[in-house]
Each structure stands twice: as structure tokens, then as C-alpha cells.
Scaffold this active site. Sequence first.
Site, PDB file in Angstrom:
ATOM      1  N   LYS A  13       0.838  -1.214   0.000  1.00 21.48           N
ATOM      2  CA  LYS A  13       0.000   0.000   0.000  1.00 21.48           C
ATOM      3  C   LYS A  13       0.867   1.256   0.000  1.00 21.48           C
ATOM      4  O   LYS A  13       0.545   2.251  -0.632  1.00 21.48           O
ATOM      5  CB  LYS A  13      -0.901   0.021   1.240  1.00 21.48           C
ATOM      6  CG  LYS A  13      -2.051  -0.939   1.174  1.00 21.48           C
ATOM      7  CD  LYS A  13      -2.985  -0.697   2.355  1.00 21.48           C
ATOM      8  CE  LYS A  13      -4.008  -1.804   2.460  1.00 21.48           C
ATOM      9  NZ  LYS A  13      -4.868  -1.640   3.647  1.00 21.48           N
ATOM     10  N   ASP A  72      -9.574   1.751   4.492  1.00 21.92           N
ATOM     11  CA  ASP A  72     -10.238   0.523   4.918  1.00 21.92           C
ATOM     12  C   ASP A  72     -10.956  -0.006   3.691  1.00 21.92           C
ATOM     13  O   ASP A  72     -11.529   0.773   2.924  1.00 21.92           O
ATOM     14  CB  ASP A  72     -11.232   0.783   6.052  1.00 21.92           C
ATOM     15  CG  ASP A  72     -11.677  -0.519   6.708  1.00 21.92           C
ATOM     16  OD1 ASP A  72     -10.844  -1.436   6.854  1.00 21.92           O
ATOM     17  OD2 ASP A  72     -12.861  -0.637   7.069  1.00 21.92           O
ATOM     18  N   ASP A 158      -8.859 -11.586  -4.456  1.00 19.70           N
ATOM     19  CA  ASP A 158      -8.479 -11.333  -5.857  1.00 19.70           C
ATOM     20  C   ASP A 158      -8.720 -12.523  -6.792  1.00 19.70           C
ATOM     21  O   ASP A 158      -9.159 -12.320  -7.929  1.00 19.70           O
ATOM     22  CB  ASP A 158      -7.004 -10.911  -5.951  1.00 19.70           C
ATOM     23  CG  ASP A 158      -6.816  -9.435  -5.648  1.00 19.70           C
ATOM     24  OD1 ASP A 158      -7.790  -8.665  -5.771  1.00 19.70           O
ATOM     25  OD2 ASP A 158      -5.689  -9.048  -5.299  1.00 19.70           O
TER      26      ASP A 158
END
Length: 200
Positions: A13, A72, A158
Site C-alpha cells: 500500500k 479501509d 483477488d
Amino acid sequence: MTRLILATRNAGKLTELTAILAAARLDHELLGAAAYPEIPDVKETGVTFAENALLKAHALAEATGLPAVADDSGLCVDVLNGAPGIFSARWAGRHGDDRANLDLLLAQLGDIDDPHRGAHFACAAALALPDGTERVVEGRLLGTLRHAPAGTGGFGYDPVLQPAGETRTCAELTADEKNAISHRGKAFRALVPVVRELLG
Ligand code: ITT
């Protein structure tokens, strides 16, 4: 140079947000929360992605005295009325057990036919300043759920989410391809004008 701290210990991230800020020619120095190991994790007691992102951003801004960004995210399944949603990371009981979460979800949808397998990834990204100023933006990636996992890239759900207009799952996309269309990519990019507005 203004410093910004990102409320995650997830290096992926940090890399993604750094690249997005650089592409927008914002030269803020971005630190990960790992730079402050003494700060405890925040309890995510909100009932929406936005509430949880804001909780995390405010806690980190207060603890460090720096402007803080938090996100989030999760998977929202149409026939499950938006579940697992904010509980995505611990849907099968144990936080972050991706395989168990995915197996449970597929079992729950065992009888559901293709036209009813709509779902989306959602992400809220929040910016909080030490003085209490706050902003939150959101991004979504719409798609459908496969009946079996495919692909080895990415994480979480995913391997079962096939983005609208794609023939591959998110786990079969390259990281750049996924970032270009992902809920998190969209939310982080939507945060750029907010960072510019509040921090210059
Ligand atoms: P933090 O340390 O940053 O809190 P996390 O993994 O606990 O990371 P996230 O908010 O990023 O929390 O995601 C929550 C869950 O939602 C994650 O464990 C996955 O199951 C799912 N999820 C979120 N984004 C996803 C994505 O891009 N691809 C697949 N699954 C995703």
C-alpha cells in the site's frame, strides 16, 4: 517538505500511494506506520469503511503529530447485501486467513448462478490532520464472482473477483493493471486533490 504518514504496515500500500502522489507531482514524504512501532493498532469499531478509515487516520495523526492517511477496504457481495464488507479480513473467523475467507465465501455462494454473482471491492481513504480536520473519499471496483479461484497475484479475494469488462480475475492482472482500476487506486487518486487542498 511536508511529511505524511500512512496507517498501514502493508508495504504494498505504501508503494502504491507513493507512486500515486509522485505521479500527481506532490512531493510529500510518505512514511509507513512501521516507522512508529510503539503506536498500537486501532480497534476498527466503525460500521462503514469510511468510519474505520477515519478512526485509523485520526488515531495516527494524534499519536504522531503528522497528517495521516488511512484506508479501509473489503469485498461487498450483492446477494449477501454487501457482506462480508467491513468484515472481509476475518469472514472465516481469523483475521487475514485469505484462503479460509475465500473458501467460505465460495461455499456460501455455491447455489448462486452467474447473473446473480455481482460484487465489488470498496475502499475508503481518509486524511486526518493533528488539529482534527478530516476528509474521506471512496473508490470501487465492480465485477462478478467466479465459481473457483484463478490466478496467483494479489491477495485476499483477488482470485475470485473478475472486474467488469475483463476476462481475467484480479489475481491474473499485473499489479499495475490492478492499481489502474482498483478501488484502492481510485480512492488514493481521489485523495490527491484533498492533500493538495489541505497541505499544499
Ligand atoms: P491493513 O494492515 O492496511 O489494515 P488489511 O489487509 O487488514 O490491511 P484491508 O482494509 O486492506 O485490511 O482489507 C481488508 C480485507 O478486504 C482484506 O483482508 C481482503 O480480504 C479484502 N480486500 C481488500 N482489498 C482487496 C483487494 O484489493 N484484493 C483482494 N481482497 C481485498
